[in-house]
Scaffold this active site. Structure first.
Site, mmCIF file in Angstrom:
data_model
loop_
_atom_site.group_PDB
_atom_site.id
_atom_site.type_symbol
_atom_site.label_atom_id
_atom_site.label_comp_id
_atom_site.label_asym_id
_atom_site.label_seq_id
_atom_site.Cartn_x
_atom_site.Cartn_y
_atom_site.Cartn_z
ATOM 1 N N ARG A 18 -6.630 -10.493 10.972
ATOM 2 C CA ARG A 18 -6.866 -11.695 10.161
ATOM 3 C C ARG A 18 -6.031 -12.873 10.627
ATOM 4 O O ARG A 18 -6.532 -13.992 10.739
ATOM 5 C CB ARG A 18 -6.619 -11.404 8.680
ATOM 6 C CG ARG A 18 -7.635 -10.437 8.081
ATOM 7 C CD ARG A 18 -7.308 -10.087 6.659
ATOM 8 N NE ARG A 18 -5.991 -9.451 6.599
ATOM 9 C CZ ARG A 18 -5.236 -9.389 5.519
ATOM 10 N NH1 ARG A 18 -5.641 -9.912 4.385
ATOM 11 N NH2 ARG A 18 -4.070 -8.774 5.558
ATOM 12 N N ASN A 36 -10.055 -8.595 4.692
ATOM 13 C CA ASN A 36 -10.257 -7.160 4.863
ATOM 14 C C ASN A 36 -11.324 -6.695 3.891
ATOM 15 O O ASN A 36 -11.461 -7.233 2.794
ATOM 16 C CB ASN A 36 -8.962 -6.385 4.597
ATOM 17 C CG ASN A 36 -7.971 -6.491 5.737
ATOM 18 O OD1 ASN A 36 -8.324 -6.821 6.858
ATOM 19 N ND2 ASN A 36 -6.720 -6.207 5.443
#
EC number: 3.6.1.7
Length: 89
Positions: A18, A36
């Site tokens: 990320r 996620n």
């Protein structure tokens, strides 16, 4: 302006996917978000100039060095005028 939602599966959580995605998106001047998923994957939306969005899709196929991308799903969507790139929790 293009918008693509990607779902990336493989070893993509716990490998700074990320954060690396956010940095790449800022580098390419792409807006959107990354998060996620409960299934162990990562989902992201990329919105911006066509070439920049394609660069992010290409990056998503590899991810950061510690990631192992096994599969990527692409979904074209209508742009919504996002501004900036965030990591969603």
């Amino acid at each position: 302006m293009n918008r693509v939602r990607v779902i990336v599966s493989g070893r993509v959580q716990g490998v700074s996917f990320r954060d690396a995605c956010r940095r790449k998106a800022i580098e390419h001047r792409v807006s959107g978000w990354v998060r996620n998923r409960a299934d162990g994957g990562v989902e992201a939306v990329f919105e911006g100039a066509p070439g920049a969005v394609q660069a992010m899709v290409a990056w998503s196929r590899l991810g950061p060095p510690a990631a192992t991308v096994e599969q990527i799903e692409l979904h074209q969507e209508a742009p919504s005028g996002l501004d900036g790139f965030t990591i969603e929790i």
